[in-house]
Design a protein around this motif. Sequence first.
Motif, PDB file in Angstrom:
ATOM      1  N   ALA A  61       0.819  -1.231   0.000  1.00 22.26           N
ATOM      2  CA  ALA A  61       0.000   0.000   0.000  1.00 22.26           C
ATOM      3  C   ALA A  61       0.845   1.268   0.000  1.00 22.26           C
ATOM      4  O   ALA A  61       0.323   2.355   0.225  1.00 22.26           O
ATOM      5  CB  ALA A  61      -0.941  -0.002   1.207  1.00 22.26           C
ATOM      6  N   GLY A  62       2.134   1.135  -0.285  1.00 19.59           N
ATOM      7  CA  GLY A  62       3.013   2.303  -0.255  1.00 19.59           C
ATOM      8  C   GLY A  62       2.883   3.208  -1.465  1.00 19.59           C
ATOM      9  O   GLY A  62       3.453   4.311  -1.499  1.00 19.59           O
ATOM     10  N   ARG A  63       2.161   2.749  -2.481  1.00 17.65           N
ATOM     11  CA  ARG A  63       1.913   3.605  -3.650  1.00 17.65           C
ATOM     12  C   ARG A  63       0.812   2.945  -4.498  1.00 17.65           C
ATOM     13  O   ARG A  63       0.328   1.859  -4.172  1.00 17.65           O
ATOM     14  CB  ARG A  63       3.178   3.804  -4.471  1.00 17.65           C
TER      15      ARG A  63
ATOM     16  N   VAL B  75      -0.651  -0.044   7.086  1.00 16.14           N
ATOM     17  CA  VAL B  75      -0.136   0.194   5.734  1.00 16.14           C
ATOM     18  C   VAL B  75       1.160  -0.587   5.543  1.00 16.14           C
ATOM     19  O   VAL B  75       2.207  -0.238   6.084  1.00 16.14           O
ATOM     20  CB  VAL B  75       0.134   1.702   5.511  1.00 16.14           C
ATOM     21  N   ASN B  76       1.064  -1.671   4.778  1.00 13.43           N
ATOM     22  CA  ASN B  76       2.266  -2.481   4.512  1.00 13.43           C
ATOM     23  C   ASN B  76       2.909  -2.080   3.191  1.00 13.43           C
ATOM     24  O   ASN B  76       2.228  -1.689   2.243  1.00 13.43           O
ATOM     25  CB  ASN B  76       1.890  -3.972   4.447  1.00 13.43           C
ATOM     26  N   ASP B  77       4.214  -2.184   3.137  1.00 13.95           N
ATOM     27  CA  ASP B  77       4.957  -2.152   1.882  1.00 13.95           C
ATOM     28  C   ASP B  77       6.329  -2.746   2.158  1.00 13.95           C
ATOM     29  O   ASP B  77       6.778  -2.817   3.296  1.00 13.95           O
ATOM     30  CB  ASP B  77       5.102  -0.725   1.322  1.00 13.95           C
TER      31      ASP B  77
ATOM     32  N   PRO C  47       6.130  -7.427  -8.691  1.00 15.10           N
ATOM     33  CA  PRO C  47       7.432  -7.652  -8.060  1.00 15.10           C
ATOM     34  C   PRO C  47       8.389  -6.485  -8.255  1.00 15.10           C
ATOM     35  O   PRO C  47       8.399  -5.856  -9.311  1.00 15.10           O
ATOM     36  CB  PRO C  47       7.975  -8.895  -8.755  1.00 15.10           C
ATOM     37  N   ASP C  48       9.148  -6.212  -7.222  1.00 13.45           N
ATOM     38  CA  ASP C  48      10.205  -5.199  -7.284  1.00 13.45           C
ATOM     39  C   ASP C  48      11.393  -5.821  -8.014  1.00 13.45           C
ATOM     40  O   ASP C  48      11.902  -6.849  -7.577  1.00 13.45           O
ATOM     41  CB  ASP C  48      10.647  -4.875  -5.844  1.00 13.45           C
ATOM     42  N   GLY C  49      11.830  -5.260  -9.110  1.00 13.87           N
ATOM     43  CA  GLY C  49      13.029  -5.747  -9.788  1.00 13.87           C
ATOM     44  C   GLY C  49      12.914  -7.202 -10.214  1.00 13.87           C
ATOM     45  O   GLY C  49      13.402  -8.102  -9.536  1.00 13.87           O
TER      46      GLY C  49
ATOM     47  N   GLY D  13      -8.956  -3.920 -14.166  1.00 10.42           N
ATOM     48  CA  GLY D  13      -8.616  -3.710 -15.572  1.00 10.42           C
ATOM     49  C   GLY D  13      -7.497  -2.699 -15.670  1.00 10.42           C
ATOM     50  O   GLY D  13      -6.595  -2.661 -14.826  1.00 10.42           O
ATOM     51  N   LEU D  14      -7.577  -1.851 -16.690  1.00 12.54           N
ATOM     52  CA  LEU D  14      -6.518  -0.869 -16.921  1.00 12.54           C
ATOM     53  C   LEU D  14      -6.633   0.261 -15.903  1.00 12.54           C
ATOM     54  O   LEU D  14      -7.672   0.888 -15.776  1.00 12.54           O
ATOM     55  CB  LEU D  14      -6.647  -0.328 -18.352  1.00 12.54           C
ATOM     56  N   MET D  15      -5.527   0.511 -15.198  1.00 10.63           N
ATOM     57  CA  MET D  15      -5.547   1.476 -14.101  1.00 10.63           C
ATOM     58  C   MET D  15      -4.686   2.693 -14.445  1.00 10.63           C
ATOM     59  O   MET D  15      -3.738   2.609 -15.221  1.00 10.63           O
ATOM     60  CB  MET D  15      -4.996   0.835 -12.816  1.00 10.63           C
TER      61      MET D  15
HETATM   62  N1  LIG Z   1      -1.879  -0.985 -12.188  1.00 12.39           N
HETATM   63  C1  LIG Z   1      -2.630  -1.751 -12.997  1.00 12.39           C
HETATM   64  O1  LIG Z   1      -2.893  -1.409 -14.161  1.00 12.39           O
HETATM   65  C2  LIG Z   1      -3.184  -3.050 -12.484  1.00 12.39           C
HETATM   66  C3  LIG Z   1      -4.067  -3.787 -13.298  1.00 12.39           C
HETATM   67  C4  LIG Z   1      -4.587  -4.992 -12.816  1.00 12.39           C
HETATM   68  C5  LIG Z   1      -4.234  -5.436 -11.552  1.00 12.39           C
HETATM   69  N2  LIG Z   1      -3.370  -4.719 -10.787  1.00 12.39           N
HETATM   70  C6  LIG Z   1      -3.004  -5.239  -9.468  1.00 12.39           C
HETATM   71  O2  LIG Z   1      -3.125  -4.209  -8.498  1.00 12.39           O
HETATM   72  C7  LIG Z   1      -2.160  -4.414  -7.469  1.00 12.39           C
HETATM   73  C8  LIG Z   1      -1.366  -3.132  -7.250  1.00 12.39           C
HETATM   74  O3  LIG Z   1      -0.720  -2.780  -8.461  1.00 12.39           O
HETATM   75  P1  LIG Z   1       0.002  -1.360  -8.635  1.00 12.39           P
HETATM   76  O4  LIG Z   1      -0.032  -1.058 -10.095  1.00 12.39           O
HETATM   77  O5  LIG Z   1      -0.550  -0.366  -7.691  1.00 12.39           O
HETATM   78  O6  LIG Z   1       1.507  -1.732  -8.227  1.00 12.39           O
HETATM   79  P2  LIG Z   1       2.718  -0.776  -7.807  1.00 12.39           P
HETATM   80  O7  LIG Z   1       3.959  -1.438  -8.284  1.00 12.39           O
HETATM   81  O8  LIG Z   1       2.480   0.637  -8.195  1.00 12.39           O
HETATM   82  O9  LIG Z   1       2.664  -0.842  -6.208  1.00 12.39           O
HETATM   83  C9  LIG Z   1       2.841  -2.060  -5.558  1.00 12.39           C
HETATM   84  C10 LIG Z   1       3.493  -1.841  -4.213  1.00 12.39           C
HETATM   85  O10 LIG Z   1       3.713  -3.159  -3.668  1.00 12.39           O
HETATM   86  C11 LIG Z   1       4.962  -3.173  -3.017  1.00 12.39           C
HETATM   87  N3  LIG Z   1       5.499  -4.538  -2.978  1.00 12.39           N
HETATM   88  C12 LIG Z   1       6.079  -5.222  -3.991  1.00 12.39           C
HETATM   89  N4  LIG Z   1       6.524  -6.398  -3.546  1.00 12.39           N
HETATM   90  C13 LIG Z   1       6.214  -6.459  -2.227  1.00 12.39           C
HETATM   91  C14 LIG Z   1       6.446  -7.414  -1.212  1.00 12.39           C
HETATM   92  N5  LIG Z   1       7.102  -8.566  -1.476  1.00 12.39           N
HETATM   93  N6  LIG Z   1       6.014  -7.161   0.046  1.00 12.39           N
HETATM   94  C15 LIG Z   1       5.381  -5.992   0.326  1.00 12.39           C
HETATM   95  N7  LIG Z   1       5.149  -5.034  -0.598  1.00 12.39           N
HETATM   96  C16 LIG Z   1       5.569  -5.255  -1.857  1.00 12.39           C
HETATM   97  C17 LIG Z   1       5.850  -2.249  -3.854  1.00 12.39           C
HETATM   98  O11 LIG Z   1       6.945  -1.773  -3.078  1.00 12.39           O
HETATM   99  C18 LIG Z   1       4.870  -1.152  -4.287  1.00 12.39           C
HETATM  100  O12 LIG Z   1       4.925  -0.035  -3.425  1.00 12.39           O
HETATM  101  C19 LIG Z   1      -1.322  -5.604  -7.895  1.00 12.39           C
HETATM  102  O13 LIG Z   1      -1.801  -6.787  -7.270  1.00 12.39           O
HETATM  103  C20 LIG Z   1      -1.550  -5.675  -9.382  1.00 12.39           C
HETATM  104  O14 LIG Z   1      -1.350  -6.978  -9.890  1.00 12.39           O
HETATM  105  C21 LIG Z   1      -2.838  -3.535 -11.219  1.00 12.39           C
END
Ligand SMILES: NC(=O)c1ccc[n+]([C@@H]2O[C@H](COP(=O)([O-])OP(=O)(O)OC[C@H]3O[C@@H](n4cnc5c(N)ncnc54)[C@H](O)[C@@H]3O)[C@@H](O)[C@H]2O)c1
Length: 257
Positions: free
Chosen positions: A20-22, A41-43, A99-101, A196-198
Amino acid sequence: MDLGVEQFRLEGRTALVTGAGRGVGAGIAQVLAAAGAAVVVNDLHVDRARAVADAIVDGGHAAVACPFDVTDTDAAKAALGAVGEGRAIDILVHNAGVPDGGGRPNRFVDMPRADWQLQIDLNLAAMMRMVQVVLPRLLENGWGRIIQISSGASSRGLPIGVAAYGAAKAGSEALVRHLGVECGPHGVTANALALGLMEGLGRADDPKVEKMIRQVPIGRLGRGTDVGAAIVWLCSEAGGLVNGQVIHLNGGTVFGR
Ligand SMILES: NC(=O)c1ccc[n+]([C@@H]2O[C@H](COP(=O)([O-])OP(=O)(O)OC[C@H]3O[C@@H](n4cnc5c(N)ncnc54)[C@H](O)[C@@H]3O)[C@@H](O)[C@H]2O)c1
Protein backbone atom coordinates in the motif's frame (compact mmCIF):
# COMPACT_ATOMS: atom_id res chain seq x y z
CA MET A 1 -30.18 -2.91 10.05
CA ASP A 2 -29.30 0.69 9.32
CA LEU A 3 -30.37 1.43 5.73
CA GLY A 4 -28.49 4.73 5.41
CA VAL A 5 -24.86 5.35 4.48
CA GLU A 6 -23.91 4.60 8.09
CA GLN A 7 -24.05 0.91 7.20
CA PHE A 8 -20.87 1.48 5.16
CA ARG A 9 -18.87 2.90 8.09
CA LEU A 10 -15.97 0.76 9.26
CA GLU A 11 -15.24 2.21 12.70
CA GLY A 12 -13.88 -0.46 15.03
CA ARG A 13 -12.35 -2.48 12.17
CA THR A 14 -8.65 -2.79 11.46
CA ALA A 15 -7.55 -3.39 7.88
CA LEU A 16 -4.15 -4.62 6.67
CA VAL A 17 -3.43 -3.51 3.10
CA THR A 18 -0.31 -5.07 1.56
CA GLY A 19 1.78 -3.20 -1.01
CA ALA A 20 0.00 0.00 0.00
CA GLY A 21 3.01 2.30 -0.25
CA ARG A 22 1.91 3.60 -3.65
CA GLY A 23 -0.45 3.02 -6.58
CA VAL A 24 -3.65 1.06 -6.14
CA GLY A 25 -2.83 -0.02 -2.57
CA ALA A 26 -2.33 3.57 -1.41
CA GLY A 27 -5.77 4.48 -2.80
CA ILE A 28 -7.34 1.50 -1.04
CA ALA A 29 -5.70 2.45 2.27
CA GLN A 30 -6.90 6.06 1.98
CA VAL A 31 -10.53 5.11 1.28
CA LEU A 32 -10.67 2.45 4.02
CA ALA A 33 -9.30 5.01 6.52
CA ALA A 34 -11.82 7.65 5.38
CA ALA A 35 -14.58 5.07 5.96
CA GLY A 36 -13.43 4.75 9.57
CA ALA A 37 -11.16 1.70 9.59
CA ALA A 38 -7.75 1.79 11.29
CA VAL A 39 -5.37 0.93 8.47
CA VAL A 40 -2.13 -1.01 8.74
CA VAL A 41 -0.14 0.19 5.73
CA ASN A 42 2.27 -2.48 4.51
CA ASP A 43 4.96 -2.15 1.88
CA LEU A 44 8.35 -3.65 1.18
CA HIS A 45 9.74 -0.11 1.28
CA VAL A 46 9.70 1.52 4.72
CA ASP A 47 9.63 5.07 3.30
CA ARG A 48 6.61 4.35 1.08
CA ALA A 49 4.62 2.73 3.89
CA ARG A 50 5.43 5.62 6.24
CA ALA A 51 4.53 8.31 3.69
CA VAL A 52 1.09 6.81 3.05
CA ALA A 53 0.39 6.19 6.76
CA ASP A 54 1.54 9.73 7.67
CA ALA A 55 -0.69 11.28 4.97
CA ILE A 56 -3.70 9.35 6.31
CA VAL A 57 -2.97 10.44 9.88
CA ASP A 58 -2.45 14.06 8.71
CA GLY A 59 -5.93 13.83 7.13
CA GLY A 60 -7.40 13.01 10.56
CA HIS A 61 -7.77 9.24 10.15
CA ALA A 62 -6.10 6.22 11.75
CA ALA A 63 -3.13 4.45 10.15
CA VAL A 64 0.19 2.91 11.05
CA ALA A 65 3.08 1.92 8.77
CA CYS A 66 3.98 -1.76 8.88
CA PRO A 67 6.75 -2.54 6.40
CA PHE A 68 7.61 -6.17 5.66
CA ASP A 69 8.07 -8.52 2.74
CA VAL A 70 4.79 -10.39 2.16
CA THR A 71 6.70 -13.41 0.84
CA ASP A 72 8.20 -13.90 4.34
CA THR A 73 5.73 -15.25 6.93
CA ASP A 74 8.06 -14.76 9.91
CA ALA A 75 8.74 -11.14 8.93
CA ALA A 76 4.99 -10.55 8.57
CA LYS A 77 4.23 -12.00 12.02
CA ALA A 78 7.05 -10.02 13.65
CA ALA A 79 6.07 -6.73 11.98
CA LEU A 80 2.38 -7.15 12.76
CA GLY A 81 3.24 -7.98 16.38
CA ALA A 82 5.38 -4.84 16.59
CA VAL A 83 2.61 -2.44 15.52
CA GLY A 84 0.86 -3.06 18.82
CA GLU A 85 -1.16 -5.57 20.74
CA GLY A 86 -4.88 -5.19 20.44
CA ARG A 87 -4.55 -4.22 16.81
CA ALA A 88 -6.17 -7.41 15.64
CA ILE A 89 -6.64 -7.51 11.90
CA ASP A 90 -10.29 -7.83 10.82
CA ILE A 91 -9.75 -7.16 7.11
CA LEU A 92 -6.93 -8.40 4.86
CA VAL A 93 -6.51 -6.75 1.46
CA HIS A 94 -3.74 -8.57 -0.39
CA ASN A 95 -2.78 -6.01 -2.98
CA ALA A 96 1.01 -6.48 -3.38
CA GLY A 97 1.39 -8.14 -6.76
CA VAL A 98 3.95 -6.32 -8.86
CA PRO A 99 7.43 -7.65 -8.06
CA ASP A 100 10.20 -5.20 -7.28
CA GLY A 101 13.03 -5.75 -9.79
CA GLY A 102 12.13 -8.86 -11.76
CA GLY A 103 9.09 -10.65 -13.09
CA ARG A 104 9.28 -8.49 -16.20
CA PRO A 105 6.68 -9.09 -18.93
CA ASN A 106 8.04 -11.62 -21.38
CA ARG A 107 6.74 -14.35 -23.68
CA PHE A 108 6.46 -17.40 -21.42
CA VAL A 109 8.80 -19.42 -23.63
CA ASP A 110 11.54 -16.84 -22.97
CA MET A 111 10.73 -16.14 -19.32
CA PRO A 112 13.51 -17.10 -16.90
CA ARG A 113 12.35 -19.41 -14.14
CA ALA A 114 13.37 -16.82 -11.51
CA ASP A 115 10.99 -14.31 -13.11
CA TRP A 116 7.94 -16.58 -13.25
CA GLN A 117 8.71 -17.91 -9.79
CA LEU A 118 8.59 -14.32 -8.50
CA GLN A 119 5.08 -13.91 -9.94
CA ILE A 120 3.88 -17.10 -8.27
CA ASP A 121 5.58 -16.17 -4.96
CA LEU A 122 4.03 -12.71 -4.77
CA ASN A 123 0.62 -13.18 -6.36
CA LEU A 124 -0.25 -16.66 -5.10
CA ALA A 125 2.08 -18.00 -2.37
CA ALA A 126 2.22 -14.66 -0.50
CA MET A 127 -1.58 -14.50 -0.57
CA MET A 128 -1.68 -17.99 0.99
CA ARG A 129 0.92 -16.97 3.58
CA MET A 130 -0.89 -13.77 4.55
CA VAL A 131 -4.23 -15.55 4.80
CA GLN A 132 -2.70 -18.14 7.15
CA VAL A 133 -1.24 -15.33 9.28
CA VAL A 134 -4.56 -13.52 9.80
CA LEU A 135 -7.26 -16.18 9.35
CA PRO A 136 -7.07 -17.94 12.74
CA ARG A 137 -7.88 -14.64 14.46
CA LEU A 138 -10.75 -13.84 12.05
CA LEU A 139 -12.30 -17.26 12.62
CA GLU A 140 -11.89 -16.88 16.38
CA ASN A 141 -13.58 -13.45 16.26
CA GLY A 142 -16.41 -14.78 14.08
CA TRP A 143 -16.07 -11.88 11.62
CA GLY A 144 -13.62 -11.06 8.89
CA ARG A 145 -13.04 -10.01 5.30
CA ILE A 146 -10.38 -11.29 2.91
CA ILE A 147 -9.97 -9.41 -0.35
CA GLN A 148 -7.50 -10.37 -3.04
CA ILE A 149 -6.53 -7.84 -5.70
CA SER A 150 -6.50 -9.74 -8.95
CA SER A 151 -6.41 -8.82 -12.62
CA GLY A 152 -8.32 -9.39 -15.84
CA ALA A 153 -5.17 -11.26 -16.94
CA SER A 154 -6.43 -14.17 -14.81
CA SER A 155 -9.35 -14.93 -17.09
CA ARG A 156 -8.23 -14.18 -20.65
CA GLY A 157 -5.13 -14.64 -22.78
CA LEU A 158 -3.27 -11.40 -23.53
CA PRO A 159 -0.38 -10.82 -25.94
CA ILE A 160 1.64 -8.74 -23.46
CA GLY A 161 3.90 -11.28 -21.76
CA VAL A 162 1.89 -11.80 -18.58
CA ALA A 163 1.26 -15.56 -18.67
CA ALA A 164 2.91 -16.30 -15.30
CA TYR A 165 1.27 -13.27 -13.70
CA GLY A 166 -2.14 -14.30 -15.06
CA ALA A 167 -1.66 -17.90 -13.91
CA ALA A 168 -0.75 -16.76 -10.40
CA LYS A 169 -3.73 -14.39 -10.21
CA ALA A 170 -6.04 -17.18 -11.45
CA GLY A 171 -4.72 -19.36 -8.63
CA SER A 172 -5.46 -16.64 -6.09
CA GLU A 173 -9.03 -16.39 -7.40
CA ALA A 174 -9.44 -20.16 -6.95
CA LEU A 175 -8.16 -19.81 -3.38
CA VAL A 176 -10.78 -17.14 -2.69
CA ARG A 177 -13.61 -19.39 -3.95
CA HIS A 178 -12.56 -22.19 -1.61
CA LEU A 179 -11.96 -19.85 1.32
CA GLY A 180 -15.46 -18.45 0.85
CA VAL A 181 -16.92 -21.94 1.32
CA GLU A 182 -14.62 -22.89 4.21
CA CYS A 183 -14.89 -19.62 6.13
CA GLY A 184 -18.39 -18.32 5.31
CA PRO A 185 -20.01 -20.39 8.08
CA HIS A 186 -17.69 -18.63 10.56
CA GLY A 187 -18.57 -15.06 9.54
CA VAL A 188 -15.55 -14.57 7.29
CA THR A 189 -16.02 -13.79 3.59
CA ALA A 190 -13.39 -13.98 0.85
CA ASN A 191 -13.57 -12.26 -2.53
CA ALA A 192 -11.31 -11.09 -5.34
CA LEU A 193 -11.45 -7.87 -7.33
CA ALA A 194 -10.07 -8.35 -10.86
CA LEU A 195 -8.80 -4.96 -12.02
CA GLY A 196 -8.62 -3.71 -15.57
CA LEU A 197 -6.52 -0.87 -16.92
CA MET A 198 -5.55 1.48 -14.10
CA GLU A 199 -4.16 5.00 -13.94
CA GLY A 200 -0.41 5.26 -13.41
CA LEU A 201 0.59 3.31 -16.50
CA GLY A 202 1.80 6.52 -18.21
CA ARG A 203 1.01 10.21 -18.76
CA ALA A 204 -2.54 11.02 -19.87
CA ASP A 205 -1.32 12.43 -23.23
CA ASP A 206 0.86 9.37 -23.97
CA PRO A 207 -0.57 7.74 -27.16
CA LYS A 208 -0.35 4.33 -25.44
CA VAL A 209 -2.52 5.61 -22.58
CA GLU A 210 -4.96 7.21 -25.04
CA LYS A 211 -5.24 3.82 -26.78
CA MET A 212 -5.89 2.11 -23.43
CA ILE A 213 -8.63 4.61 -22.58
CA ARG A 214 -10.34 3.88 -25.92
CA GLN A 215 -10.73 0.27 -24.76
CA VAL A 216 -12.65 1.32 -21.65
CA PRO A 217 -16.33 2.13 -22.38
CA ILE A 218 -16.60 4.54 -19.44
CA GLY A 219 -13.80 6.62 -21.02
CA ARG A 220 -11.26 6.55 -18.21
CA LEU A 221 -8.81 4.27 -16.47
CA GLY A 222 -9.44 2.89 -12.99
CA ARG A 223 -8.14 4.54 -9.82
CA GLY A 224 -7.03 3.11 -6.51
CA THR A 225 -9.90 4.99 -4.89
CA ASP A 226 -12.40 3.13 -7.15
CA VAL A 227 -10.98 -0.11 -5.77
CA GLY A 228 -11.10 1.28 -2.23
CA ALA A 229 -14.79 2.13 -2.62
CA ALA A 230 -15.61 -1.42 -3.73
CA ILE A 231 -13.65 -2.75 -0.76
CA VAL A 232 -15.56 -0.55 1.68
CA TRP A 233 -18.77 -2.08 0.34
CA LEU A 234 -17.41 -5.64 0.65
CA CYS A 235 -16.22 -4.91 4.19
CA SER A 236 -19.49 -3.36 5.34
CA GLU A 237 -22.35 -5.35 6.79
CA ALA A 238 -24.21 -4.59 3.54
CA GLY A 239 -21.49 -6.42 1.59
CA GLY A 240 -21.73 -9.55 3.71
CA LEU A 241 -23.79 -11.43 1.11
CA VAL A 242 -20.89 -11.34 -1.37
CA ASN A 243 -18.66 -14.35 -0.78
CA GLY A 244 -16.33 -16.50 -2.87
CA GLN A 245 -16.71 -14.17 -5.87
CA VAL A 246 -14.45 -12.56 -8.43
CA ILE A 247 -15.74 -9.09 -9.32
CA HIS A 248 -14.29 -7.33 -12.38
CA LEU A 249 -13.57 -3.62 -11.90
CA ASN A 250 -12.66 -2.56 -15.41
CA GLY A 251 -15.25 -0.07 -16.71
CA GLY A 252 -16.53 -2.78 -19.09
CA THR A 253 -13.24 -3.01 -20.99
CA VAL A 254 -13.34 -4.46 -24.48
CA PHE A 255 -9.86 -5.43 -25.62
CA GLY A 256 -8.76 -4.82 -29.22
CA ARG A 257 -10.74 -1.60 -29.79
N1 LIG B 1 -1.88 -0.98 -12.19
C1 LIG B 1 -2.63 -1.75 -13.00
O1 LIG B 1 -2.89 -1.41 -14.16
C2 LIG B 1 -3.18 -3.05 -12.48
C3 LIG B 1 -4.07 -3.79 -13.30
C4 LIG B 1 -4.59 -4.99 -12.82
C5 LIG B 1 -4.23 -5.44 -11.55
N2 LIG B 1 -3.37 -4.72 -10.79
C6 LIG B 1 -3.00 -5.24 -9.47
O2 LIG B 1 -3.12 -4.21 -8.50
C7 LIG B 1 -2.16 -4.41 -7.47
C8 LIG B 1 -1.37 -3.13 -7.25
O3 LIG B 1 -0.72 -2.78 -8.46
P1 LIG B 1 0.00 -1.36 -8.64
O4 LIG B 1 -0.03 -1.06 -10.09
O5 LIG B 1 -0.55 -0.37 -7.69
O6 LIG B 1 1.51 -1.73 -8.23
P2 LIG B 1 2.72 -0.78 -7.81
O7 LIG B 1 3.96 -1.44 -8.28
O8 LIG B 1 2.48 0.64 -8.19
O9 LIG B 1 2.66 -0.84 -6.21
C9 LIG B 1 2.84 -2.06 -5.56
C10 LIG B 1 3.49 -1.84 -4.21
O10 LIG B 1 3.71 -3.16 -3.67
C11 LIG B 1 4.96 -3.17 -3.02
N3 LIG B 1 5.50 -4.54 -2.98
C12 LIG B 1 6.08 -5.22 -3.99
N4 LIG B 1 6.52 -6.40 -3.55
C13 LIG B 1 6.21 -6.46 -2.23
C14 LIG B 1 6.45 -7.41 -1.21
N5 LIG B 1 7.10 -8.57 -1.48
N6 LIG B 1 6.01 -7.16 0.05
C15 LIG B 1 5.38 -5.99 0.33
N7 LIG B 1 5.15 -5.03 -0.60
C16 LIG B 1 5.57 -5.25 -1.86
C17 LIG B 1 5.85 -2.25 -3.85
O11 LIG B 1 6.94 -1.77 -3.08
C18 LIG B 1 4.87 -1.15 -4.29
O12 LIG B 1 4.93 -0.03 -3.43
C19 LIG B 1 -1.32 -5.60 -7.89
O13 LIG B 1 -1.80 -6.79 -7.27
C20 LIG B 1 -1.55 -5.68 -9.38
O14 LIG B 1 -1.35 -6.98 -9.89
C21 LIG B 1 -2.84 -3.53 -11.22
